[in-house]
Design an enzyme around this catalytic site. Structure first.
Site, short mmCIF file in Angstrom:
data_model
loop_
_atom_site.label_atom_id
_atom_site.label_comp_id
_atom_site.label_asym_id
_atom_site.label_seq_id
_atom_site.Cartn_x
_atom_site.Cartn_y
_atom_site.Cartn_z
N ASP A 99 53.35 16.86 58.24
CA ASP A 99 53.96 15.67 57.65
C ASP A 99 53.18 15.33 56.38
O ASP A 99 51.95 15.25 56.40
CB ASP A 99 53.90 14.50 58.63
CG ASP A 99 55.17 13.68 58.62
OD1 ASP A 99 55.61 13.32 57.51
OD2 ASP A 99 55.72 13.40 59.69
N ASP A 200 57.64 12.42 53.93
CA ASP A 200 58.00 11.06 54.32
C ASP A 200 58.58 10.28 53.14
O ASP A 200 58.00 10.28 52.05
CB ASP A 200 56.75 10.36 54.86
CG ASP A 200 57.04 9.03 55.51
OD1 ASP A 200 57.74 9.01 56.53
OD2 ASP A 200 56.54 8.01 55.00
N GLU A 257 62.48 13.35 53.82
CA GLU A 257 63.12 12.17 54.41
C GLU A 257 63.64 11.32 53.26
O GLU A 257 62.87 10.88 52.41
CB GLU A 257 62.11 11.39 55.24
CG GLU A 257 62.74 10.16 55.91
CD GLU A 257 61.70 9.22 56.50
OE1 GLU A 257 62.05 8.56 57.48
OE2 GLU A 257 60.58 9.13 55.96
N HIS A 332 60.80 10.37 65.70
CA HIS A 332 59.81 9.37 66.09
C HIS A 332 60.19 7.96 65.68
O HIS A 332 59.58 6.99 66.13
CB HIS A 332 58.45 9.74 65.47
CG HIS A 332 58.47 9.70 63.97
ND1 HIS A 332 59.12 10.66 63.22
CD2 HIS A 332 57.96 8.82 63.07
CE1 HIS A 332 58.99 10.38 61.93
NE2 HIS A 332 58.29 9.26 61.83
N ASP A 333 61.19 7.82 64.80
CA ASP A 333 61.64 6.51 64.33
C ASP A 333 62.98 6.08 64.94
O ASP A 333 63.46 4.99 64.64
CB ASP A 333 61.83 6.52 62.80
CG ASP A 333 60.51 6.45 62.05
OD1 ASP A 333 59.52 5.96 62.63
OD2 ASP A 333 60.47 6.90 60.89
#
Length: 558
Positions: A99, A200, A257, A332-333
């Site tokens: 990440d 991210d 993302e 994860h979100d």
């Protein structure tokens, strides 16, 4: 035209390290724990592992606030552990995707510590500082975690921008020195042997010129600035520079993302000839159940299948031959897929989880599996807000219940049960022993009570489990080029109960049929007599009759 890159056939498995496997009893998942479980992932059949952040961090946002990009958070392990993990993964022919969080750092990063010392510090322009306007914030932008996106600094009498937590100051990508340091860090990680990056909120790195007010925010500070600040004027310039200086030098996998993007945006970010990224994560289908009362994701509403079909089909059709899709239900979100788009009751959890997997995995794109998805883990249903740890959840509860009084505590808890990020972050359920085999200590976040029946051990012992169904889907993707290359055609857009589509190639055809309801449906898709049932979540085939959450795929050579 579909290119033949290795990452187009790959299936990616996301690990949230804090919740995956603890090896030392401190209640926090770690790198040695991941190493211990790599053979399990090899058995599942995935090709790539994406790790949520493991870097040094004060953990204000569970690691997405990085204080040192080249050090490992001690509770996760050491750099030597990471190097061992990469080595063991490579021995198993598994790739590691890190990440990369470069829209912002932690306020404890040395760059920011230097930046806030004085207005003349060399690191001052690594971040976005502005004078007050009429004694207030420089503009009306809102943080995604609630409240203004600006924090006043007493020492230098200026505000700094933070689109997320106030402990996550945004980096200033206008500064070439800062960009060089980011690229240098990426090259350093690639030299350690990692195989790519998930980036991210990467489409937020270029801010609007002049930082104008967001017209979507009302006088009472309601709204969200995410769409307004996304896809700024220089974002493609920055990503092409990143690609030129770093990514193009390696055979890596990249996914960005990107909140608030259209398919046209996606072709700029991930077009086959765009020289930026290989894929993006878009969020249209994950916002289908957003609140109709202006509360964003805080809702307990059920999605409409017609809307889901419209969105997923648009992304399939618009990107075909031009860019590459990422395929995912949860991360994860996001809440657990079987609780959100399926049916997590004892009666239908397994069958609907398989249906959802089938629906997604036969589309064009690279599928992403979030840890626990392959065993049908569900949302949690905790009764007290004090049981939750996610900063986004806690802030929203305080803001919507205590501050703005826009909803009641009881109603807000139903929204939390539906939408909280902690739904995805409860520890991985390995077996039916204490703490689901995740830790011998006290887990950092509570374990879902249903771990005694929903766990890896039970799944591996049952050939009809969700795990083995995922394994078969992954294997089919490796074997059948039509899943990679075939043209997508939606059938019956207006059908509110069944999602059916075809994939066609020159010499073959797939028909995918999924009943999204707990009711028996009857549908006739004029199936060719030569078509063979390829996979199904029921043991027999009843032709035109579709049982609750039934999903089946037919294949024929043409």
């Amino acid at each position: 035209m579909v290119r033949n890159n290795w990452w187009q056939k790959a299936v990616v498995y996301q690990i949230y390290p804090r919740s995956f496997q603890d090896s030392n009893g401190d209640g926090i998942g770690d790198i040695p724990g991941i190493i211990q479980r790599l053979p399990y992932l090899k058995e599942l059949g995935v090709q790539v592992i994406w790790l949520s952040p493991i870097y040094q961090s004060p953990n204000d946002d569970n690691g997405y606030d990085i204080s040192d990009y080249r050090k490992i958070l001690p509770e996760f392990g050491t750099m030597a552990d990471v190097q061992e993990m990469i080595s063991v993964a490579h021995q198993l022919n598994l790739k590691i995707m890190m990440d990369l969080v470069v829209n912002h750092t932690s306020d404890e990063h040395d760059w920011f510590q230097q930046s806030r010392l004085s207005r003349s510090n060399p690191y001052r322009d690594y971040y976005i500082w502005r004078d007050p306007v009429d004694g207030h914030e420089p503009n009306n932008w809102l943080s995604d975690f609630g409240g203004p996106a600006w924090e006043f600094d007493d020492k230098t009498q200026q505000y700094y921008l933070h689109l997320f937590s106030k402990k996550q100051p945004d980096l200033n990508w206008e500064n070439p020195a800062m960009r060089h340091d980011i690229y240098d860090t990426m090259s350093w990680w690639l030299a350690q042997g990692v195989d790519g990056f998930r980036m991210d909120v990467i489409n937020l790195i270029s801010k609007q010129r002049g930082l104008p007010n967001d017209p979507n925010v009302d006088a009472d500070n309601h709204g969200s600035s995410m769409t307004f600040v996304a896809n700024g004027p220089k974002v493609h310039q920055y990503l092409q520079e990143m690609n030129s200086k770093v990514l193009s030098q390696h055979d890596v996998i990249t996914v960005g993302e990107t909140p608030g993007v259209t398919t046209a945006d996606a072709m700029q970010y991930a077009g086959f000839d765009a020289h930026e990224l290989q894929m993006i994560f878009q969020f249209e289908h994950t916002e289908l159940d957003n609140s109709h009362e202006g509360l964003g994701k805080w809702s307990d509403e059920r999605f409409k299948l017609v809307d889901l079909k419209k969105i997923l089909s648009k992304w399939q059709n618009d990107l075909e031959g031009k860019a590459w899709n990422s395929l995912y239900w949860n991360n994860h979100d996001r809440p657990r897929v079987v609780s959100r788009f399926g049916d997590d009751s004892d009666k239908y959890r397994v069958i609907s989880a398989k249906m959802l997997a089938t629906t997604l995995h036969f589309m064009q794109g690279t599928p992403y599996i979030y840890q626990g998805e392959e065993i049908g883990m569900t949302n949690v249903n905790w009764s007290a807000i004090s049981q939750y740890q996610d900063i986004d959840t806690l802030n929203a509860f305080d803001d919507l219940v205590n501050q703005q009084k826009r909803t009641t505590p009881e109603k807000m808890m139903t929204y939390v049960h539906h939408s909280s990020r902690d739904n995805a972050r409860t520890p991985m359920q390995w077996d039916n022993t204490r703490n689901a085999g995740f830790t011998s200590g006290k887990p950092w976040l509570g374990v879902n009570d249903n771990y005694t029946t929903i766990n890896v051990s039970e799944s591996l012992a049952n050939q009809q489990s969700i795990f083995y169904f995922y394994k078969k889907l992954i294997a089919l993707r490796q074997q059948m080029s039509i899943i990679i290359n075939g043209h997508y055609q939606l059938l019956d857009m207006a059908d509110e109960s069944v999602y059916a589509y075809r994939r066609t190639a020159q010499d073959s055809e797939l028909l995918i049929i999924s009943n999204f309801t707990d009711q028996v449906q009857t549908r006739n898709y004029s199936l060719d007599a030569s078509a063979k049932l390829l996979i199904s979540n029921y043991e027999d085939d009843q032709g035109d009759v579709l049982r609750p959450y039934e999903s089946k795929v037919y294949f024929k050579d043409t």
